[in-house]
Enzyme design. Structure first.
Site, PDB file in Angstrom:
ATOM      1  CG  HIS A 135     -16.777  21.015 -37.302  1.00 51.83           C
ATOM      2  ND1 HIS A 135     -16.534  21.038 -38.659  1.00 51.83           N
ATOM      3  CD2 HIS A 135     -17.740  21.956 -37.067  1.00 51.83           C
ATOM      4  CE1 HIS A 135     -17.307  21.949 -39.218  1.00 51.83           C
ATOM      5  NE2 HIS A 135     -18.050  22.521 -38.273  1.00 51.83           N
ATOM      6  CB  CYS A 137     -11.991  17.497 -40.808  1.00 50.79           C
ATOM      7  SG  CYS A 137     -13.147  18.369 -41.876  1.00 50.79           S
TER       8      CYS A 137
END
Length: 407
Positions: A216, A274
């Site tokens: 992430h 991301c």
């Protein structure tokens, strides 16, 4: 950041941002999965990528990692950084992913025409010329958490195999793996920071370093008074213990990995997360415009090498001379007809406007009055003739009565 239309050292005209953190005499390249405003994707079944078995185990994974591996195993006419970006984006769009892979670098000497490689550019993708190598792989599935992923561990396995094939040494002194799988080193914030320092420690001219992160990434407001983020946000890696100890900010990554890198060393970072577009805070960001992407996609579809020989370029030009000539002629004919129609329409409109209907009415009324004054005949339009008058301008119907002039 200011955008330059013709960036220095960028022969193909890619978008270049004004440098902030520039490091000379090093080869630092970041291949990221998406722009800052986009989100990466976790793929539950990577068999759709069509990768050969030699590419690594199947199963889940990140879209960026698997698109990259698919690209390096395909049959594109060249293996440049440019074709790698184009092919990755082509596959992602084909499979309905909105990610736009991009490249950032530490200085303006980076050339998209050079072959894509995980190794130092001087090796020329030849493992026999490889000096010392170090590779760090980080894969976090965040097991039993609200943000659990499926494919980060698998991404590490695939990228590790690809790195070994490319020429990286697979031993405890040259390669480290951090995963939350219970057997590898746990990817906590402290362990990640320690591993990043290990990666660049002792690096010298000619060394090849590799960093791959699958997990992430987040974006948060920049609160550091000593940095100046262009968008006011910090891009960050999310370690396993982020709830207790926070994230690893892009400022920290630059200070730990890029700033202390020895002159002449090479670092290739691949971020499948991301907000990874500026994760290393490098000075230059390169992105393909839609027009450039379409042009390069067509070139690859025709299997035209980016750096082809003069003879090869001549053969290609000759083979496509007639189709291209017909295409250009058709476009010219269509454009000519459009211009002619627009010109004729403009002329007719001006002629029509030069004789207003209101003027015709005034002229008609004047004729009626003159005829009545001279002859005593009243000239008027009858109800039955009104539609005919609308259809045929100037038609005059005499309907009246004889009236004797009396004085």
């Amino acid at each position: 950041m200011m955008k330059l239309d013709t960036p220095v050292g960028d022969p193909i005209g890619l978008t270049l941002t004004t440098p902030r953190n520039v490091v000379d005499d090093v080869h630092v390249v970041l291949l990221s999965g998406c722009k800052d405003s986009q989100e990466s994707a976790d793929v539950s079944d990577t068999t759709a990528f069509g990768l050969p078995k030699s590419a690594g185990p199947g199963g889940a994974g990140g879209a960026c990692t698997n698109a990259l591996l698919m690209t390096v195993h395909d049959d594109t006419p060249d293996d440049t950084w440019l074709s790698t970006l184009v092919t990755m984006r082509t596959w992602l769009e084909k499979n309905a992913y909105t990610q736009r892979p991009r490249v950032s670098c530490a200085n303006a000497s980076f050339d998209f025409r050079k072959p894509f490689s995980l190794l130092h550019p001087r090796c020329g993708n030849n493992p026999a010329r490889v000096g010392r190598t170090r590779a760090l792989f980080i894969g976090i599935n965040y097991v039993k958490s609200e943000c659990e992923l499926d494919g980060a561990w698998n991404d590490v396995d695939k990228m590790r195999q690809f790195a070994v094939t490319a020429g990286y040494k697979d031993d405890a002194l040259s390669m480290r793996v951090l995963r939350d799988n219970g057997s590898d080193v746990s990817p906590t914030k402290a362990n990640i920071t320690k591993a990043l320092r290990w990666l660049v420690k002792g690096a010298t001219r000619g060394d090849s370093l590799l960093l791959h992160f699958s997990g992430h990434g987040v974006s948060q407001k920049d609160t550091d008074a000593f940095t100046d983020e262009a968008d006011g946000m910090d891009e960050c890696l999310v370690p396993l213990d982020f709830v207790e100890n926070g994230v690893v900010k892009d400022d920290d990554l630059f200070r730990t990995l890029v700033a202390p890198l020895a002159p002449g060393a090479s670092l290739v970072a691949i971020m499948d997360c991301c907000h990874s577009g500026t994760m290393l805070d490098l000075g230059y960001d390169f992105t393909l415009t839609d027009k450039q992407f379409a042009h390069e996609k067509e070139r690859l579809a025709k299997k035209v090498p980016l750096n082809g020989s003069v003879l090869g370029e001549c053969k290609h030009a000759a083979a496509h001379f007639v189709p291209n000539a017909v295409k250009h002629a058709a476009r010219f004919a269509v454009r000519t007809v459009d211009v002619a129609c627009e010109g004729a329409s403009e002329i007719l409109q001006r002629v029509a406007m030069s004789v207003p209907l209101k003027g015709l009415r005034y002229g008609y009324d004047g004729v009626c009055k003159g005829v009545h004054k001279l002859t005593g005949w009243r000239v008027a339009l009858g109800p039955a003739d009104l539609n005919a008058n609308r259809a045929v301008a100037g038609q005059v119907v005499l309907v009246g009565e004889y009236r004797a002039a009396k004085k």
